[in-house]
Structure formats: structure tokens, C-alpha cells
Design an enzyme around this catalytic site. Structure first.
Site, PDB file in Angstrom:
ATOM      1  CG  ASP A  47      -2.171   0.919   1.090  1.00  0.00           C
ATOM      2  OD1 ASP A  47      -3.038   0.538   0.639  1.00  0.00           O
ATOM      3  OD2 ASP A  47      -1.602   2.224   1.253  1.00  0.00           O
ATOM      4  CD  GLU A  49      -1.947   6.388   2.536  1.00  0.00           C
ATOM      5  OE1 GLU A  49      -2.335   7.562   1.944  1.00  0.00           O
ATOM      6  OE2 GLU A  49      -2.700   5.442   2.787  1.00  0.00           O
ATOM      7  CG  ASP A 147      -1.289   1.797  -4.510  1.00  0.00           C
ATOM      8  OD1 ASP A 147      -0.863   1.804  -2.924  1.00  0.00           O
ATOM      9  OD2 ASP A 147      -2.546   1.135  -4.411  1.00  0.00           O
ATOM     10  CG  HIS A 194      -7.195   7.619   4.578  1.00  0.00           C
ATOM     11  ND1 HIS A 194      -7.165   7.737   3.689  1.00  0.00           N
ATOM     12  CD2 HIS A 194      -7.966   8.519   5.331  1.00  0.00           C
ATOM     13  CE1 HIS A 194      -8.516   7.330   2.854  1.00  0.00           C
ATOM     14  NE2 HIS A 194      -8.833   7.853   4.185  1.00  0.00           N
ATOM     15  CG  ASP A 199      -4.940   2.479   4.491  1.00  0.00           C
ATOM     16  OD1 ASP A 199      -5.659   2.100   5.568  1.00  0.00           O
ATOM     17  OD2 ASP A 199      -4.633   2.973   3.837  1.00  0.00           O
TER      18      ASP A 199
END
Length: 237
Positions: A47, A49, A147, A194, A199
């Protein structure tokens, strides 16, 4: 030519020795092959961000990685890194990113980080090389196609190690919502922290739910339940 008794003893010794080592070699080879096949079934959960979703200007600011087996059991927890980005980029984030990354503490952490994108790729590549064979294990996650776009651009060596296919939990979610709406209501809801590692954990739990409640049982499991039910009926009667 070897003498009868001495020759036969030597030949028996050589034959016996080879026989034992040969059998052990076959067993070890079979075990290694089974282990290799098992490792090839692993999933690489990632994951990210980012500062936004614009692949032309936005950047990765956090990345986490977990490895599971094919039954979604977590086998290894990889790095969870916050990547340094310039203040100008953080200041130009959308209002949504400013709000959520600010609330989670990620923006502050990015400003304090000293980890470069190149260092991060090296860490993650080293991890997946230890845990998975090259070119066989897919990238997994929720809406992981997003991603993947950033990983293809900013961490190409990491992506080169993975299989070209992906396992996207959001695809299963959308099919479940359409085909099994009643079961879908019980699917775990995301906490929306987040943050990368949180996540990933939620995505794995969500896919575990779909596997246990939507996908059909394995044949062996069905047989076991039929046998168990049959035994129970005999006991009751």
C-alpha cells in the site's frame, strides 16, 4: 579385476552408500521443489500513500509491504517507510490530502524523514527477494492498480521482481456487491486511517471475508464436512 570377497564388499559398500545418498538426495530435492512451489504462491501486499493521484507530478510518501501465503496467512512483515519529499510538493497537495495526511501525522513525518526514494526501493527490493522467487508472485492490495502506476514509474526494479498480474481486492468487492448484496453488507468496513500498513491489514482481512463467505469451499473440505455430517447422523440414530 577385484578379488571375489574384497570386490563384493567394496561394490556393496559403494552401492549401499550411493543408494542411501541417492534416496536422501531425492527426498531433499522433492522438499526443495515443494518449498519453491509454495513460495511461488505467495502474494506481495503493498500500500502506498501519495501526495495525490497525478502520476506526472505526485510522489510516494509512504509504503508498506506484507507477504502472505495463498491462504492469506501473513508470513513476513516488510519495511514500512516514510519517504522524504520537498516542502513545496507537500504544500501543493490537494485539500483532501492536506486534511487526511495532516490528521494522520503523515505530513509531519514526511518532513522529518531522511529516507530517499532510491533507499526505499532498495529496502523493499531486498525484502521481496528474500521472501519470493523472481517473476512469480503478484502484487496485491486494494485498488492496487493505482499503486502499480506509481511503482512502475518510481520503483521499476521492485516491480520487475514481481509477476505482471495483480490481485485487486476492490475487484472482488465490486463483484460481491453486485452478485451477493446480502453477504456484502457484512464485509468488514475500512477504518480509513490512510496509513500504509493499516490499509494493507484491512485489505487482507477483507479478502479473507470474501474467501470464507463468497468463494466455494474446496472439494476436500466439502468431503470432510459430508463425512462429519454422516458420522453425526449415525451417532444420533
Amino acid at each position: 579385476m577385484l578379488g571375489g570377497s574384497l570386490g563384493s564388499r567394496l561394490l556393496r559398500g559403494v552401492g549401499g552408500s550411493h543408494g542411501r545418498f541417492g534416496a536422501r538426495g531425492v527426498r531433499e530435492g522433492g522438499a526443495a521443489m515443494a518449498a519453491g512451489e509454495s513460495m511461488a504462491q505467495r502474494m506481495v501486499w503493498v500500500d502506498l500513500e501519495m501526495t495525490g493521484l497525478d502520476i506526472e507530478k505526485d510522489q510516494i510518501i509512504e509504503m508498506a509491504c506484507l507477504i502472505t501465503d495463498s491462504d492469506l496467512n501473513i508470513l513476513a512483515e516488510g519495511p514500512n517507510l516514510i519517504i522524504k519529499q520537498p516542502d513545496e510538493l507537500l504544500d501543493s497537495m490537494s485539500d483532501w490530502c492536506k486534511e487526511h495526511h495532516g490528521k494522520s501525522g503523515l505530513t509531519k513525518a514526511v518532513k522529518e524523514s531522511t529516507i530517499t526514494l532510491q533507499q526505499a526501493e532498495y529496502e523493499f527490493l531486498s525484502f521481496v527477494r528474500q521472501q519470493t522467487p523472481p517473476g512469480l508472485c503478484p502484487l496485491a492490495g486494494n485498488s492496487v492498480h493505482e499503486d502499480k502506476k506509481f511503482l512502475d514509474k518510481y520503483m521499476p526494479q521492485f516491480m520487475k521482481h514481481l509477476h505482471y498480474r495483480i490481485i485487486d481486492v476492490s475487484t472482488v468487492k465490486e463483484l460481491c456487491r453486485r452478485w451477493y448484496p446480502e453477504e456484502y453488507e457484512f464485509a468488514p468496513k475500512k477504518a480509513a486511517s490512510h496509513r500504509a500498513l493499516d490499509d494493507i491489514s484491512e485489505s487482507i482481512k477483507e479478502l479473507q471475508f470474501y474467501r470464507n463467505n463468497i468463494f466455494k469451499k474446496k472439494i476436500d473440505e466439502k468431503k470432510r464436512k459430508i463425512i462429519e455430517n454422516g458420522e453425526n447422523e449415525k451417532t444420533v440414530s
